[in-house]
Write a protein that holds these residues in place. Structure first.
Motif, PDB file in Angstrom:
ATOM      1  N   ALA A 187       4.509 -11.948 -11.823  1.00  0.00           N
ATOM      2  CA  ALA A 187       3.172 -12.249 -12.344  1.00  0.00           C
ATOM      3  C   ALA A 187       2.203 -11.087 -12.183  1.00  0.00           C
ATOM      4  O   ALA A 187       1.085 -11.149 -12.691  1.00  0.00           O
ATOM      5  N   ASN A 188       2.622 -10.030 -11.492  1.00  0.00           N
ATOM      6  CA  ASN A 188       1.698  -8.917 -11.199  1.00  0.00           C
ATOM      7  C   ASN A 188       1.025  -8.401 -12.466  1.00  0.00           C
ATOM      8  O   ASN A 188       1.690  -8.146 -13.462  1.00  0.00           O
ATOM      9  N   VAL A 189      -0.261  -8.215 -12.368  1.00  0.00           N
ATOM     10  CA  VAL A 189      -1.033  -7.736 -13.508  1.00  0.00           C
ATOM     11  C   VAL A 189      -0.514  -6.399 -14.035  1.00  0.00           C
ATOM     12  O   VAL A 189      -0.470  -6.165 -15.236  1.00  0.00           O
ATOM     13  N   CYS A 214       4.692 -15.658  -1.166  1.00  0.00           N
ATOM     14  CA  CYS A 214       5.438 -14.554  -1.783  1.00  0.00           C
ATOM     15  C   CYS A 214       5.243 -13.303  -0.944  1.00  0.00           C
ATOM     16  O   CYS A 214       6.208 -12.691  -0.500  1.00  0.00           O
ATOM     17  N   GLU A 215       4.006 -12.922  -0.718  1.00  0.00           N
ATOM     18  CA  GLU A 215       3.740 -11.793   0.177  1.00  0.00           C
ATOM     19  C   GLU A 215       2.274 -11.778   0.566  1.00  0.00           C
ATOM     20  O   GLU A 215       1.434 -12.426  -0.050  1.00  0.00           O
ATOM     21  N   VAL A 216       1.985 -11.006   1.596  1.00  0.00           N
ATOM     22  CA  VAL A 216       0.605 -10.850   2.057  1.00  0.00           C
ATOM     23  C   VAL A 216       0.278  -9.359   1.994  1.00  0.00           C
ATOM     24  O   VAL A 216       1.016  -8.524   2.522  1.00  0.00           O
ATOM     25  N   ASN A 217      -0.807  -9.042   1.291  1.00  0.00           N
ATOM     26  CA  ASN A 217      -1.188  -7.640   1.089  1.00  0.00           C
ATOM     27  C   ASN A 217      -2.375  -7.290   1.979  1.00  0.00           C
ATOM     28  O   ASN A 217      -3.481  -7.797   1.783  1.00  0.00           O
ATOM     29  N   SER A 218      -2.140  -6.415   2.938  1.00  0.00           N
ATOM     30  CA  SER A 218      -3.227  -6.001   3.834  1.00  0.00           C
ATOM     31  C   SER A 218      -4.208  -5.098   3.095  1.00  0.00           C
ATOM     32  O   SER A 218      -5.384  -5.021   3.451  1.00  0.00           O
ATOM     33  N   VAL A 229      -0.432 -17.254  -7.385  1.00  0.00           N
ATOM     34  CA  VAL A 229      -1.856 -17.360  -7.047  1.00  0.00           C
ATOM     35  C   VAL A 229      -2.171 -16.285  -6.027  1.00  0.00           C
ATOM     36  O   VAL A 229      -1.476 -16.165  -5.015  1.00  0.00           O
ATOM     37  N   ARG A 230      -3.181 -15.467  -6.320  1.00  0.00           N
ATOM     38  CA  ARG A 230      -3.637 -14.459  -5.351  1.00  0.00           C
ATOM     39  C   ARG A 230      -4.910 -15.007  -4.689  1.00  0.00           C
ATOM     40  O   ARG A 230      -5.898 -15.267  -5.367  1.00  0.00           O
ATOM     41  N   ILE A 231      -4.840 -15.197  -3.393  1.00  0.00           N
ATOM     42  CA  ILE A 231      -5.993 -15.722  -2.656  1.00  0.00           C
ATOM     43  C   ILE A 231      -6.501 -14.655  -1.695  1.00  0.00           C
ATOM     44  O   ILE A 231      -5.742 -14.164  -0.852  1.00  0.00           O
ATOM     45  N   LEU A 279      -5.373 -16.980 -10.649  1.00  0.00           N
ATOM     46  CA  LEU A 279      -4.021 -17.298 -11.097  1.00  0.00           C
ATOM     47  C   LEU A 279      -3.561 -16.101 -11.909  1.00  0.00           C
ATOM     48  O   LEU A 279      -4.275 -15.660 -12.816  1.00  0.00           O
ATOM     49  N   ARG A 280      -2.405 -15.560 -11.561  1.00  0.00           N
ATOM     50  CA  ARG A 280      -1.878 -14.407 -12.306  1.00  0.00           C
ATOM     51  C   ARG A 280      -0.700 -14.904 -13.141  1.00  0.00           C
ATOM     52  O   ARG A 280       0.162 -15.628 -12.625  1.00  0.00           O
ATOM     53  N   GLN A 281      -0.688 -14.509 -14.382  1.00  0.00           N
ATOM     54  CA  GLN A 281       0.365 -14.984 -15.270  1.00  0.00           C
ATOM     55  C   GLN A 281       0.913 -13.863 -16.129  1.00  0.00           C
ATOM     56  O   GLN A 281       0.168 -12.993 -16.575  1.00  0.00           O
ATOM     57  N   VAL A 316      -3.376 -12.862  -0.321  1.00  0.00           N
ATOM     58  CA  VAL A 316      -2.127 -13.602  -0.095  1.00  0.00           C
ATOM     59  C   VAL A 316      -1.597 -14.062  -1.450  1.00  0.00           C
ATOM     60  O   VAL A 316      -2.331 -14.699  -2.214  1.00  0.00           O
ATOM     61  N   ASP A 317      -0.345 -13.739  -1.756  1.00  0.00           N
ATOM     62  CA  ASP A 317       0.273 -14.179  -3.015  1.00  0.00           C
ATOM     63  C   ASP A 317       1.114 -15.411  -2.733  1.00  0.00           C
ATOM     64  O   ASP A 317       2.034 -15.361  -1.908  1.00  0.00           O
ATOM     65  N   LEU A 318       0.791 -16.486  -3.426  1.00  0.00           N
ATOM     66  CA  LEU A 318       1.534 -17.732  -3.228  1.00  0.00           C
ATOM     67  C   LEU A 318       2.261 -18.113  -4.510  1.00  0.00           C
ATOM     68  O   LEU A 318       1.719 -17.973  -5.617  1.00  0.00           O
TER      69      LEU A 318
HETATM   70 MG   LIG Z   1       2.706  -8.619  -4.703  1.00  0.00          MG
END
Ligand SMILES: [Mg+2]
Ligand SMILES: Nc1ncnc2c1ncn2[C@@H]1O[C@H](COP(=O)(O)OP(=O)(O)O)[C@@H](O)[C@H]1O
Length: 296
Positions: A212-214, A260-264, A189-191, A203-205, A247-249
């Motif tokens: 899950a990255n697009v 998973c990670e946080v993208n600034s 989940v990218r929030i 939701l990325r699938q 934020v990737d959860l």
């Molecule tokens: Mg990522």
């Protein structure tokens, strides 16, 4: 309010121009202007013992979409409001440092081991370290370069042979080893959090990859996360001092979120298309309010 949008000199493709256009239009909506400039178009230095910009006049604020930390630091030192801050971008850029910082607030994240810094004369990863990784994480486990993105440098490691091969290949590259969150295989989940609030989620699938990255051939859909997901995303953004971020959860086996990670420097184009939410407008509105407070 005349601001700059700073991007990296190497990122001049149409894809980036589309994103910049969104921000420029969003700024107009807030009665501000944004001048796009690459980091190489601004020359920083020190003259007569003071920070100086060699070829530009100071802007009233900067939307910093680059990772040129020293440039961001210098602008801040010259009292220019920079969004996100240099400190927040620097921590997010390094996955090891990011997990370290999240752990200072005990935020939910996969178990992670940071590779030791090894100098050039050390040619292989020490066996004892490899044994500790296996004992702690077991197979399969995930290996990531600390400074990777788009999922390119994220690998699922099935056995000792693969672990040794990649550890030795990356022996001089900062990287991390991580617990594999199997329940989240091919989905996350990218929030997008802006100013401490959730503004958009997807939701990325992926059907053909654990990532899950697009950009790895996956798809994204608008998604309404539950409170646990929202709260964790907000807490992560807050701990890292981010004005805005993606934020990737991941989903753990109880369907609870884990970071998973946080993208600034999260891209806003795909999420805006998938959700119909103008994330750039949310970001520029937040920046306007922050600057208004500063200059009041
Ligand atoms: Mg990522
Ligand atoms: N520990 C993990 N367990 C399961 N899947 C993971 C894990 N870490 C990453 N992934 C998957 O890999 C993708 C890319 O990982 P990420 O850490 O976000 O790297 P990048 O910065 O390259 O996007 C994530 O979106 C997620 O789908």
């Amino acid at each position: 309010m005349d601001g700059w949008l700073i991007y990296n000199q190497g990122m001049q493709t149409e894809k980036f121009q589309t994103i910049h256009h969104r921000y420029i239009e969003a700024a107009k909506g807030e009665s501000m202007t944004l001048l796009p400039l690459s980091n190489a178009e601004i020359t920083i230095g020190i003259k007569d013992n003071r920070h100086t910009l060699l070829n530009q006049k100071k802007p009233s604020f900067v939307l910093f979409l680059d990772k040129d930390i020293q440039l961001a630091m210098q602008l801040e030192a010259m009292h220019i409001p920079v969004f996100n801050s240099s400190a927040a971008i620097a921590v997010c850029d390094d996955k090891g440092l990011m997990h370290h910082t999240l752990a200072t607030s005990a935020l939910n994240q996969p178990d992670t081991i940071i590779a030791p810094l090894l100098f050039q004369h050390q040619l292989t990863m020490p066996q004892a370290f490899i044994d500790r990784v296996i004992k702690q994480l077991s197979f399969p486990l995930v290996m990531k370069k600390s400074f990777g993105s788009f999922g390119y440098d994220v690998h699922l490691i099935e056995d000792r042979e693969q672990l040794l091969a990649l550890s030795n290949e990356w022996v001089h590259i900062p990287h991390i080893y991580q617990q594999y969150i199997e329940a989240s295989h091919g989905r996350d989940v990218r929030i997008h959090v802006v100013g401490g609030a959730v503004v958009a989620s997807v939701l990325r699938q992926s059907t053909n990859d654990f990532r899950a990255n697009v950009t790895n051939g996956g798809v994204m859909h608008r998604y309404e996360p539950n409170d646990a997901f929202k709260q964790l995303a907000i807490a992560a953004a807050d701990r890292l001092g981010l004005d805005f971020c993606g934020v990737d959860l991941l989903f753990n086996e109880d369907n609870q979120p884990t970071i998973c990670e946080v993208n600034s420097n999260a891209h806003i184009e795909n999420v805006s298309r998938a959700t119909g939410i103008d994330v750039a407008a949310c970001i520029m509105n937040h920046i306007k309010r922050r600057i208004d407070v500063k200059y009041d």
